[in-house]
Scaffold this active site. Structure first.
Site, short mmCIF file in Angstrom:
data_model
loop_
_atom_site.label_atom_id
_atom_site.label_comp_id
_atom_site.label_asym_id
_atom_site.label_seq_id
_atom_site.Cartn_x
_atom_site.Cartn_y
_atom_site.Cartn_z
N HIS A 23 0.83 -1.20 0.00
CA HIS A 23 0.00 0.00 0.00
C HIS A 23 0.87 1.25 0.00
O HIS A 23 2.03 1.24 0.39
CB HIS A 23 -0.93 0.00 1.22
CG HIS A 23 -0.22 0.02 2.53
ND1 HIS A 23 0.30 1.17 3.08
CD2 HIS A 23 0.07 -0.97 3.41
CE1 HIS A 23 0.87 0.89 4.24
NE2 HIS A 23 0.75 -0.41 4.45
N GLU A 135 -1.11 -8.41 5.85
CA GLU A 135 0.27 -8.48 6.32
C GLU A 135 0.35 -8.96 7.76
O GLU A 135 1.16 -9.79 8.11
CB GLU A 135 0.91 -7.10 6.19
CG GLU A 135 2.34 -7.06 6.66
CD GLU A 135 2.92 -5.66 6.56
OE1 GLU A 135 4.12 -5.53 6.85
OE2 GLU A 135 2.21 -4.72 6.22
#
Length: 163
Positions: A23, A135
């Protein structure tokens, strides 16, 4: 994979190329990079992108289009976190959303108080949110997510069947 044209274990026409993108800058990254304990701040729950993060998205979007990569992308997989979906739809979404009955947006206007216009689902690869792509499933508020029903309202054309 070696693409020299010589013998290969797998025929190239049966292979896929994966491009992995993290991101863009999230609001939690700004303070967290200065002081790791800042990641515990409840204000950073399911953190969205910063203005710099959106600039990073716009830059990657331009690159993906200018080099022709967008034409080779068959599927985009993202984790179901706000900042990762903003990044995925911002980079790979269609151009110039207009309010139409036959095409829902990938992201509605101003999602997460971003000030961004709606992002079109036309002429872009499908985007799927996959829970196992997160994650961390840790203790930091930035790594926790909203409910899928909340996301479906903000990202109507994203497929949440695997989230």
């Amino acid at each position: 994979m070696d693409s020299s044209g010589g013998p290969s274990l797998y025929p190239l026409h049966r292979c896929k190329t994966l491009h992995i993108v993290r991101h863009a800058q999230g609001i939690h990254n700004v303070d967290g990079e200065k002081n790791y304990k800042a990641y515990m701040n409840p204000e950073y729950f399911d953190a969205q992108l910063t203005p710099l993060g959106w600039q990073q998205v716009d830059n990657l979007r331009k690159h993906v289009r200018s080099c022709g990569l967008i034409k080779k992308v068959d599927l985009v997989i993202t984790s179901p976190l706000f900042r990762t979906m903003q990044t995925a739809v911002g980079v790979f979404g269609g151009e110039g959303y207009t309010d139409r009955m036959d095409a829902v947006p990938l992201m509605v206007a101003n999602a997460g108080n971003s000030g961004r216009p709606a992002i079109s689902s036309l002429d872009c690869p499908p985007i799927v949110a996959v829970e196992l792509c997160r994650e961390h499933l840790g203790v930091h508020p930035c790594d926790k997510r909203r409910s899928i029903s909340e996301y479906q309202c903000l990202f109507p054309a994203v497929d949440f069947s695997l989230a």
